[in-house]
Design a protein around this motif. Structure first.
Motif, mmCIF file in Angstrom:
data_model
loop_
_atom_site.group_PDB
_atom_site.id
_atom_site.type_symbol
_atom_site.label_atom_id
_atom_site.label_comp_id
_atom_site.label_asym_id
_atom_site.label_seq_id
_atom_site.Cartn_x
_atom_site.Cartn_y
_atom_site.Cartn_z
ATOM 1 N N UNK A 389 0.819 -1.216 0.000
ATOM 2 C CA UNK A 389 0.000 0.000 0.000
ATOM 3 C C UNK A 389 0.854 1.269 0.000
ATOM 4 N N UNK A 390 2.187 1.096 -0.056
ATOM 5 C CA UNK A 390 3.116 2.230 -0.049
ATOM 6 C C UNK A 390 2.887 3.112 1.173
ATOM 7 N N UNK A 416 7.118 13.603 9.252
ATOM 8 C CA UNK A 416 7.952 13.391 8.071
ATOM 9 C C UNK A 416 7.617 12.076 7.402
ATOM 10 N N UNK A 417 7.313 11.040 8.204
ATOM 11 C CA UNK A 417 6.983 9.744 7.609
ATOM 12 C C UNK A 417 5.580 9.731 7.019
ATOM 13 N N UNK A 418 4.730 10.623 7.515
ATOM 14 C CA UNK A 418 3.357 10.637 7.041
ATOM 15 C C UNK A 418 3.128 11.574 5.876
ATOM 16 N N UNK A 419 4.128 12.356 5.486
ATOM 17 C CA UNK A 419 3.934 13.276 4.376
ATOM 18 C C UNK A 419 3.746 12.504 3.087
ATOM 19 N N UNK A 420 2.866 13.007 2.276
ATOM 20 C CA UNK A 420 2.614 12.426 0.943
ATOM 21 C C UNK A 420 2.090 11.022 1.030
ATOM 22 N N UNK A 421 1.488 10.625 2.173
ATOM 23 C CA UNK A 421 0.912 9.284 2.275
ATOM 24 C C UNK A 421 -0.564 9.358 1.960
#
Length: 421
Positions: A389-390, A416-421
């Protein structure tokens, strides 16, 4: 209108005082004269039924203020009395029309003067009830309670209604305080554990640094020995009058140089390994320091909460937590909610079916799992689903509250890990 002494006498003969107090006339003059008349006719504590004295003293005065009032009586026992004894003395004073009762009544009027003036403009029980409900909504309970109970226009139904609200609030506040104290103790225990780990980690860092310095000194000594051995080898290569002795010396020095070179290489390898351990210890130390800082912040928030947990209608960032200890799930959800996170949980296959994981991963923005409290199968399945699911997955150091909360609250990690998710 009956005098206070007649009211007291009627109570002694079996007639409730607050029934007589409620019979005090309400000014029927225009609004311009209501305030002055109302303040003159306001009930004193001894005019009110003893049923209400406990709630008045406990709600409308702090322990410090009550101690200051009773200290004026020059009662040496009260200076060392417990809060409960002090409260009991204040309740008794509220029913007496003597110096203690008058001082208590004066302290109540002085502290809540602003609220008394607001209610004094009203002369109708319905208007008083409406203003009381507004104050209750805003949390202005102490002053409003005294203003309503002592107001001459307050009738018996309103008096019982207000008393019931304050009575139930005392139960709710007590229950909430017990839960807060339990959470504070748990967080304090986590903080103490993390502090002990930090101390041990710092000791290991000190030993590793000392070992590193010792290895560097050994390398320098070996390099110096190697240079000296190489110089001796070079010297043996010059023409000698005795070829056999020169050949033996050359072989000896060459072997010595090889040994010194091997020792230097071993020392360098050992130094690299020590540096790796030192870097790992520094990373762990940094993580523990972040956990300590976050736990201290959580303790401060629990002591003086500024941010409430999300309500059922609000939605935070959905995050999946797989594995860990099931008995901590509710506490994790509550504390994560204070960070703007809606926590989805799965115990890693102990009671929850692993077939639920694909649906949970599809709902979440990221997945967390403690490496020390999850099966290899569940961890592998979470990683595979997140990759399909990237979506990011975050392995946690342990299943403790501090490890999870520090990762969720770390602004340099989760956003930072959740950006663009």
């Amino acid at each position: 209108m009956e005098s206070p002494m007649s009211l007291l006498a009627s109570y002694k003969h079996g007639q409730p005082v607050f029934m007589n107090a409620l019979s005090l006339p309400v000014p029927s003059s225009p609004a311009s004269g209501v305030q002055d008349a109302g303040r003159n006719l306001r009930r004193k504590t001894w005019d009110i039924s003893p049923t209400f004295h406990c709630s008045i003293v406990g709600t409308c005065l702090t322990t410090t203020e009550l101690r200051q009032v009773l200290a004026k009586l020059d009662d040496t026992d009260l200076k060392r009395a417990s809060d409960h004894v002090l409260h009991s003395r204040g309740v008794r004073a509220a029913g007496q029309r003597d110096l203690a009762g008058k001082l208590l009544n004066k302290a109540l009027d002085r502290r809540h003067d602003v609220m008394i003036k607001r209610f004094a403009r009203l002369s109708n029980p319905d208007d008083i009830r409406q203003l009381w409900l507004e104050c209750l909504e805003r949390g202005e309970i102490a002053g409003a309670y005294w203003a309503v109970v002592s107001h001459p226009a307050t009738d018996q139904p309103l008096l019982q209604e207000v008393f019931g609200e304050v009575h139930m609030l005392s139960h709710l506040v007590g229950s909430s305080n017990r839960l807060d104290i339990a959470r504070l103790r748990t967080l304090q225990a986590e903080l103490d554990t993390q502090a002990a780990k930090i101390r041990r980690q710092e000791e290991r860092l000190g030993l590793a640094a000392t070992e590193r310095d010792s290895l560097l000194q050994q390398i320098e000594a070996l390099e110096a020995s190697l240079i000296q051995a190489q110089a001796r080898v070079d010297a043996t290569e010059e023409p000698r009058s005795r070829p056999d002795d020169a050949g033996e010396t050359l072989q000896t020095e060459t072997a010595r140089a090889d040994n010194e070179r091997k020792r230097a290489m071993d020392a360098e390898a050992q130094l690299r390994e020590t540096e790796k351990r030192l870097q790992l210890a520094e990373r762990q130390n940094s993580e523990m320091e972040r956990s300590i800082a976050f736990l201290e912040e959580m303790l401060a928030r629990e002591a003086s909460p500024e941010k409430e947990a999300l309500s059922a209608e609000e939605q935070g960032i959905p995050v999946l937590y797989v594995g860990g200890r099931r008995n901590l799930f509710d506490r994790l959800r509550s504390l994560a909610s204070r960070q703007g996170v809606t926590l989805l949980t799965h115990d890693g296959g102990i009671e929850d079916n692993n077939s639920l994981l694909p649906g949970l991963v599809s709902q979440a923005k990221a997945a967390f799992f403690p490496v020390d409290c999850i099966s290899h199968a569940a961890a592998g399945m979470v990683k595979r689903l997140c990759q399909e699911h990237e979506k990011p997955f975050v392995p946690l150091r342990s299943a403790s509250l501090s490890s999870f909360l520090a990762s969720v609250a770390d602004t340099s990690l989760l956003p930072e890990r959740l950006t663009a998710v």
